[in-house]
Design a protein around this motif. Structure first.
Motif, PDB file in Angstrom:
ATOM      1  N   LYS A 137      43.967  66.448  62.436  1.00 41.18           N
ATOM      2  CA  LYS A 137      45.355  66.182  62.979  1.00 41.18           C
ATOM      3  C   LYS A 137      45.631  67.410  63.941  1.00 41.18           C
ATOM      4  O   LYS A 137      46.018  67.422  64.985  1.00 41.18           O
ATOM      5  CB  LYS A 137      46.684  66.121  62.116  1.00 41.18           C
ATOM      6  CG  LYS A 137      47.619  65.356  62.748  1.00 41.18           C
ATOM      7  CD  LYS A 137      48.958  65.260  61.550  1.00 41.18           C
ATOM      8  CE  LYS A 137      50.132  65.185  62.329  1.00 41.18           C
ATOM      9  NZ  LYS A 137      51.157  65.034  61.601  1.00 41.18           N
ATOM     10  N   ASN A 184      45.895  67.477  68.024  1.00 49.96           N
ATOM     11  CA  ASN A 184      47.087  68.125  68.618  1.00 49.96           C
ATOM     12  C   ASN A 184      46.795  69.372  69.767  1.00 49.96           C
ATOM     13  O   ASN A 184      47.182  69.337  70.877  1.00 49.96           O
ATOM     14  CB  ASN A 184      48.084  68.869  67.427  1.00 49.96           C
ATOM     15  CG  ASN A 184      49.067  67.724  67.127  1.00 49.96           C
ATOM     16  OD1 ASN A 184      48.840  66.726  67.675  1.00 49.96           O
ATOM     17  ND2 ASN A 184      49.648  68.377  65.922  1.00 49.96           N
ATOM     18  N   PHE A 228      51.106  63.671  81.803  1.00 50.18           N
ATOM     19  CA  PHE A 228      52.548  63.477  81.958  1.00 50.18           C
ATOM     20  C   PHE A 228      52.748  63.596  83.360  1.00 50.18           C
ATOM     21  O   PHE A 228      53.713  63.026  83.806  1.00 50.18           O
ATOM     22  CB  PHE A 228      53.360  64.835  81.300  1.00 50.18           C
ATOM     23  CG  PHE A 228      53.519  64.586  79.698  1.00 50.18           C
ATOM     24  CD1 PHE A 228      53.027  63.421  79.235  1.00 50.18           C
ATOM     25  CD2 PHE A 228      53.620  65.730  79.238  1.00 50.18           C
ATOM     26  CE1 PHE A 228      53.101  63.396  77.675  1.00 50.18           C
ATOM     27  CE2 PHE A 228      53.891  65.623  77.829  1.00 50.18           C
ATOM     28  CZ  PHE A 228      53.593  64.553  77.023  1.00 50.18           C
ATOM     29  N   GLU A 253      56.871  75.869  71.180  1.00 51.44           N
ATOM     30  CA  GLU A 253      55.951  76.216  70.586  1.00 51.44           C
ATOM     31  C   GLU A 253      56.118  76.170  68.930  1.00 51.44           C
ATOM     32  O   GLU A 253      55.293  75.546  68.115  1.00 51.44           O
ATOM     33  CB  GLU A 253      56.097  77.732  70.670  1.00 51.44           C
ATOM     34  CG  GLU A 253      55.218  78.286  71.883  1.00 51.44           C
ATOM     35  CD  GLU A 253      53.883  77.637  71.900  1.00 51.44           C
ATOM     36  OE1 GLU A 253      52.906  77.948  70.735  1.00 51.44           O
ATOM     37  OE2 GLU A 253      53.481  77.294  73.008  1.00 51.44           O
ATOM     38  N   ALA A 288      47.827  66.894  77.451  1.00 54.17           N
ATOM     39  CA  ALA A 288      49.232  66.234  77.763  1.00 54.17           C
ATOM     40  C   ALA A 288      49.593  66.461  79.011  1.00 54.17           C
ATOM     41  O   ALA A 288      50.035  65.538  79.809  1.00 54.17           O
ATOM     42  CB  ALA A 288      49.967  66.654  76.719  1.00 54.17           C
ATOM     43  N   ARG A 344      55.226  72.577  68.049  1.00 55.01           N
ATOM     44  CA  ARG A 344      53.800  72.259  67.949  1.00 55.01           C
ATOM     45  C   ARG A 344      53.282  72.961  66.788  1.00 55.01           C
ATOM     46  O   ARG A 344      52.484  72.381  66.350  1.00 55.01           O
ATOM     47  CB  ARG A 344      53.169  73.152  69.409  1.00 55.01           C
ATOM     48  CG  ARG A 344      51.988  72.618  69.781  1.00 55.01           C
ATOM     49  CD  ARG A 344      51.671  73.083  71.002  1.00 55.01           C
ATOM     50  NE  ARG A 344      52.095  72.546  72.152  1.00 55.01           N
ATOM     51  CZ  ARG A 344      52.783  73.137  73.338  1.00 55.01           C
ATOM     52  NH1 ARG A 344      52.656  74.180  73.476  1.00 55.01           N
ATOM     53  NH2 ARG A 344      53.264  72.478  74.472  1.00 55.01           N
ATOM     54  N   MET A 345      53.531  74.140  66.442  1.00 54.63           N
ATOM     55  CA  MET A 345      53.170  74.535  65.260  1.00 54.63           C
ATOM     56  C   MET A 345      53.376  73.780  64.034  1.00 54.63           C
ATOM     57  O   MET A 345      52.530  73.745  62.987  1.00 54.63           O
ATOM     58  CB  MET A 345      53.824  76.170  65.118  1.00 54.63           C
ATOM     59  CG  MET A 345      53.721  77.080  66.085  1.00 54.63           C
ATOM     60  SD  MET A 345      52.245  78.080  65.655  1.00 54.63           S
ATOM     61  CE  MET A 345      52.886  79.264  64.579  1.00 54.63           C
ATOM     62  N   GLU A 355      52.280  66.060  71.326  1.00 55.20           N
ATOM     63  CA  GLU A 355      52.961  66.507  72.605  1.00 55.20           C
ATOM     64  C   GLU A 355      53.913  65.475  72.939  1.00 55.20           C
ATOM     65  O   GLU A 355      54.960  65.738  73.562  1.00 55.20           O
ATOM     66  CB  GLU A 355      51.784  66.550  73.736  1.00 55.20           C
ATOM     67  CG  GLU A 355      50.743  67.713  73.296  1.00 55.20           C
ATOM     68  CD  GLU A 355      51.326  69.130  73.255  1.00 55.20           C
ATOM     69  OE1 GLU A 355      52.523  69.374  73.863  1.00 55.20           O
ATOM     70  OE2 GLU A 355      50.824  69.900  72.484  1.00 55.20           O
ATOM     71  N   GLY A 376      53.225  70.745  63.730  1.00 45.29           N
ATOM     72  CA  GLY A 376      52.259  69.616  63.894  1.00 45.29           C
ATOM     73  C   GLY A 376      52.892  68.444  64.501  1.00 45.29           C
ATOM     74  O   GLY A 376      52.350  67.496  64.535  1.00 45.29           O
ATOM     75  N   CYS A 377      53.779  68.799  65.294  1.00 44.92           N
ATOM     76  CA  CYS A 377      54.477  67.695  66.130  1.00 44.92           C
ATOM     77  C   CYS A 377      53.302  67.311  67.615  1.00 44.92           C
ATOM     78  O   CYS A 377      52.749  68.271  67.877  1.00 44.92           O
ATOM     79  CB  CYS A 377      55.617  68.089  66.736  1.00 44.92           C
ATOM     80  SG  CYS A 377      56.794  66.872  67.335  1.00 44.92           S
TER      81      CYS A 377
END
Lengths: 330, 276
Positions: free
Chosen positions: A21, A25, A36, B170, A32, B173-174, B179, B176-177
């Protein structure tokens, strides 16, 4: 690229084994932004860039649309030479520039003092007043041009009625305003008046927009300049002339550029006011209308494309000229 | 106060006269919308409201049998354009504001450069493309080409870079989301004010759009309101009362929208015009 990335991302990933995962990411972070911004480029490629290139291609061809795309015939620069020597095209360019000046210059001459009044003399009511002047800018140009055709009508138009009643106003035996106002109704559809009518509607529609531009620029002028001038005994018009106007230079450049670009493309107002015909003797036909009529009424797409490119060159040239004239003295 | 009184009075007078000139056409539009043709054509013309509005709408509907449909279509097209613009422009604006990526500046300059291209330049080929795609008389011929504009991207970039701290992105993102989820769950809720402004500008622009529909809509049923109004012109006796009624119907929604949001709208339109 990697230096940028390490600046943004913490360097902890090196020591640890990343999960799937996390790796996804990470690649998402890379890809991304491209994903976009891609909708714009896809749409622009299909409905912006391609039409542009196609119209350039078309401008060097003679083409009967009914015969299909295969029937295009290369004619070199014939469409351009034809257009440039065409009387109707020259008339339409003359009309466009006439209307652009007659509507454009007053827009700025009125908008700057108006913005100054609003800036200095109106406090709480300012937004309401600005709204009133701005309203024409957001309304449908078609709807409002239709309303203006009734107001400008010869026999029952409100504008003629106001003019002639001023012209026929009598004091004893004399008519003191007859030298300034007409004493009989004006037929605004006559060739000598059509452009005036169109220019007035354009002026009316955009004067509020320019006022708002100048007003927002005035709000950025430091107040101490005015205070210092007041201490020195400068009158209000002196402050306007020696502080406000010079400080507005950059905005004038911007607003005049917008006016040039916009007015040279005039289409909707003259189109509606002249009923799509250009008016008697084509007196109200603008260059953009000439292009439209050549393409969609006469069916000559090649020549019409040449017209659009010549008009584009004219706009680019005049914008460049304005830049030379106003832009460099910053 | 005493020192300024005279110049204030002059200013009020001039500005007041000006606003009468600005509003008079709207006033007469409403007045004429409530009078019969013969009453409008009489001398002097009416200056106060009559009672013929419903009648005029009847005449309007006789001449334009699809007028309500035309209004619905205008609304639909403007709404879809607005939604697409908000989505695509904010995505692109977010990318330009928050990401460092190769070619970012070049792309941004390219996009801004497209604002310099005059719309009439693409008019003819667009009509041809639409007929090739068989999109003539289809609403998508109006909203797809307008779905993502340079100005919207510019506005969104400005807003996002000033309103959202990079640390927030940030942090997401950390955690784990991914984009898109960052955009959807973090960015979108924070940029609703910019959505309001851009939405208004887009909606009004598309509602008033005349040149676009003029070349792709030739079936009266698929006319947008400006095209429908234009169709009232030039056939024998011109129904002025009905025209003004139609114009009023086309303009009133915008006037209401404007009265409610004028500050926001004006600020949005002039954003970028004033530096600092």
């Amino acid at each position: 690229m990697s230096s940028v990335e390490s600046a943004v991302r913490p360097p902890v990933v090196k020591n640890r084994k990343r999960t799937l995962k996390q790796r996804l990411n990470a690649s998402g972070y890379k890809w991304a932004p491209y994903v976009f911004v891609s909708p714009f480029f896809v749409i622009f490629a299909v409905f912006g860039l391609f039409p542009l290139l196609f119209s350039l291609f078309l401008s060097f061809h003679y083409w009967e649309p009914a015969a299909g795309l295969g029937a295009m015939e290369w004619v070199g620069i014939e469409n351009f030479t034809f257009t440039l020597t065409d009387d109707w095209f020259q008339t339409s360019v003359y009309n466009t520039i006439w209307i652009a000046l007659a509507a454009g210059i007053p827009q700025h001459v009125v908008a700057i003092p108006l913005a100054y009044f609003l800036h200095t003399s109106f406090k709480r009511s300012r937004n309401t007043v600005v709204g009133m002047y701005f309203l024409p800018f957001i309304t449908s140009s078609v709807a409002i041009s239709l309303v203006f055709t009734t107001l400008f009508s010869r026999d029952f138009g409100m504008i003629n009625m106001l003019f002639t009643s001023a012209g026929n106003w009598t004091v004893g035996d004399i008519q003191p305003l007859a030298w300034l106002f007409p004493t009989a109704n004006i037929d605004w559809n006559r060739p000598e008046y059509t452009k005036t009518m169109i220019a007035f509607v354009v002026f009316w529609r955009y004067v509020g927009w320019n006022t708002v531009l100048y007003l927002s620029a005035m709000q950025t002028i430091p107040k101490d300049l005015y205070e210092a001038a007041t201490v020195d005994g400068a009158k209000r018009w002196q402050q306007f002339w020696y502080i406000t106007v010079p400080m507005l230079k950059p905005m004038m450049f911007f607003a005049v550029t917008l006016t040039i670009i916009g007015n040279l493309q005039l289409f909707e107002e003259p189109f509606i006011i002249t009923g799509g015909t250009g008016g008697i003797e084509q007196a109200g036909k603008t260059a953009a209308m000439h292009m439209y009529i050549t393409a969609f009424v006469e069916g000559d797409f090649g020549t019409a494309s040449a017209v659009s490119w010549i008009l584009f060159a004219l706009i680019a040239f005049l914008t460049w000229g304005n830049n030379k004239l106003l832009g460099e003295k910053k | 106060m005493n020192k300024l009184t005279k110049s204030h009075i002059i200013a009020y007078f001039i500005v007041g006269m000006g606003s009468i000139i600005m509003l008079a056409p709207f006033y007469f539009m409403f007045v004429f919308a409530t009078h019969t043709n013969s009453s409008i054509l009489s001398v002097p013309p009416p200056v106060w409201f009559g009672g013929e509005f419903v009648n005029n709408v009847g005449i309007l509907l006789d001449a334009l049998p699809y007028f309500w449909h035309n209004i619905g279509l205008s609304f639909y097209v403007a709404l879809i354009t607005t939604i697409l613009n908000l989505f695509f422009c904010s995505l692109a604006g977010y990318a330009f504001a928050m990401f460092e990526f190769k070619g970012r500046n070049v792309m941004f300059i390219l996009i801004m450069g497209t604002m310099l291209l005059p719309p009439f330049l693409g008019m003819i080929p667009t009509a041809l493309i639409m007929s090739k795609l068989e999109w003539m008389n289809q609403p998508r011929a109006l909203y797809i080409p307008m779905a993502c504009g340079a100005m919207g991207i510019f506005m969104m970039r400005q807003f996002i870079s000033s309103a959202i701290p990079k640390e927030l992105i940030e942090a997401a993102r950390m955690d784990g989301c991914n984009e898109f989820a960052i955009y959807w769950r973090v960015v979108v809720p924070l940029i609703t004010p910019a959505f309001g402004t851009l939405g208004l500008i887009t909606f009004i622009g598309q509602w008033n759009n005349f040149m676009g529909p003029l070349v792709v809509m030739n079936d009266m049923k698929m006319f947008t309101v400006p095209l429908a109004l234009r169709a009232l012109q030039g056939t024998g006796q011109v129904p002025w009362g009905a025209i003004c009624a139609g114009a009023a119907i086309a303009v009133v929604p915008l006037m209401i929208l404007f009265v409610m949001t004028s500050r926001k709208l004006i600020d949005g339109l002039t954003a970028g015009a004033v530096k600092g």
